[in-house]
Design a protein around this motif. Structure first.
Motif, PDB file in Angstrom:
ATOM      1  N   ALA A  93       0.836  -1.208   0.000  1.00 29.03           N
ATOM      2  CA  ALA A  93       0.000   0.000   0.000  1.00 29.03           C
ATOM      3  C   ALA A  93       0.866   1.251   0.000  1.00 29.03           C
ATOM      4  CB  ALA A  93      -0.934  -0.002   1.202  1.00 29.03           C
ATOM      5  N   ASP A  94       1.940   1.239   0.793  1.00 27.41           N
ATOM      6  CA  ASP A  94       2.856   2.386   0.807  1.00 27.41           C
ATOM      7  C   ASP A  94       3.380   2.672  -0.594  1.00 27.41           C
ATOM      8  OD1 ASP A  94       2.594   2.522   3.557  1.00 27.41           O
ATOM      9  OD2 ASP A  94       4.579   1.698   3.999  1.00 27.41           O
ATOM     10  N   GLU A  95       3.888   1.643  -1.251  1.00 28.30           N
ATOM     11  CA  GLU A  95       4.481   1.833  -2.573  1.00 28.30           C
ATOM     12  C   GLU A  95       3.450   2.347  -3.570  1.00 28.30           C
ATOM     13  OE1 GLU A  95       6.320  -1.805  -3.727  1.00 28.30           O
ATOM     14  OE2 GLU A  95       7.672  -1.861  -1.986  1.00 28.30           O
ATOM     15  N   ALA A  96       2.261   1.771  -3.536  1.00 25.18           N
ATOM     16  CA  ALA A  96       1.228   2.187  -4.484  1.00 25.18           C
ATOM     17  C   ALA A  96       0.806   3.629  -4.239  1.00 25.18           C
ATOM     18  CB  ALA A  96       0.027   1.251  -4.380  1.00 25.18           C
ATOM     19  N   GLN A  97       0.546   3.983  -2.985  1.00 20.24           N
ATOM     20  CA  GLN A  97       0.081   5.335  -2.695  1.00 20.24           C
ATOM     21  C   GLN A  97       1.186   6.361  -2.917  1.00 20.24           C
ATOM     22  OE1 GLN A  97      -1.693   4.372   1.213  1.00 20.24           O
ATOM     23  NE2 GLN A  97      -3.645   5.027   0.347  1.00 20.24           N
TER      24      GLN A  97
END
Length: 233
Positions: A93-97
């Motif tokens: 989620a961190d990478e995507a956001q």
């Protein structure tokens, strides 16, 4: 009718149902308030869709919103885990956001970060976070704390009632181009804006069902207006 793409995360751990219910309530507050204000709204689970799908959704929206959730993995800003009480991170989620934030910023399109979303905006622009602070959430029961905030410039929510915080992390070193625009009494940065771009972020939950119609909706309208020259260009 303006459109908003809201990017959120889900906590699927078996013992996290209460926390997920809290996130669902906040996300629902955002969707309801914006639809009532005449927006087309779509929720996108950041860790559950291909990155190109997420980026396409962000590029099609008039305003991109990064919502709240778990702590940001400190490796994203070059640190180790310094928290006294460890909870799981969600690196996907961190990478995507972070990718959505950087893509939106690079294009100069309107972007709003809320709570974790504000922290991700700061990290995406090279900033860092305080990993554990006290006094900005309740440990039991209702986790939200009404916070007194000093605004350094006019803001759509400066006279809108309680500003409801629930966080134990906060902005430390500001990311490139960001200015602190509101602080709590203890100095905690509670809002930031980009100097040149339509990028705003708030540490408190303006999407809370008790606040969303008075806080989130006016902020989104103002941010949309602030980004108008970029969209026309």
């Amino acid at each position: 009718m303006p459109s908003a793409a809201l990017f959120h995360i889900r906590d699927t751990r078996p013992n996290a149902s209460r926390y997920q219910a809290l996130l669902d309530d906040l996300n629902g507050g955002a969707v309801t308030a914006l639809r009532d204000a005449g927006w087309t709204v779509a929720l996108h689970p950041a860790a559950e869709r291909p990155l190109e799908t997420l980026l396409d959704a962000a590029r099609r929206a008039d305003v991109v919103v990064i919502l709240g959730g778990e702590d940001v993995d400190p490796r994203a800003y070059g640190s180790s885990d310094l928290r006294p009480h460890a909870t799981p991170y969600d690196p996907a989620a961190d990478e995507a956001q972070l990718a959505v934030v950087r893509d939106t910023v690079a294009a100069g399109r309107p972007l709003l970060g809320i709570c974790r979303g504000m922290q991700l905006v700061n990290v995406a622009l090279g900033g860092t976070l305080h990993q554990d602070i006290a006094g900005h959430r309740r440990p039991e029961g209702d986790p939200f704390v009404a916070t007194d905030v000093r605004f350094d410039r006019p803001d759509p929510v400066s006279t809108s009632g309680d500003l409801l915080c629930s966080h134990h992390q906060s902005v430390d070193r500001l990311g490139e181009g960001l200015d602190a625009t509101a602080r709590a009494a203890d100095g905690t940065i509670e809002a930031v804006r980009h100097r040149d771009l339509p990028v705003w972020a708030y540490q408190w939950h303006l999407e809370h069902p008790r606040s969303a119609s008075r806080q989130l909706s006016p902020v989104m309208a103002s941010l949309l207006a602030a980004g108008a020259p970029e969209r026309v260009a």
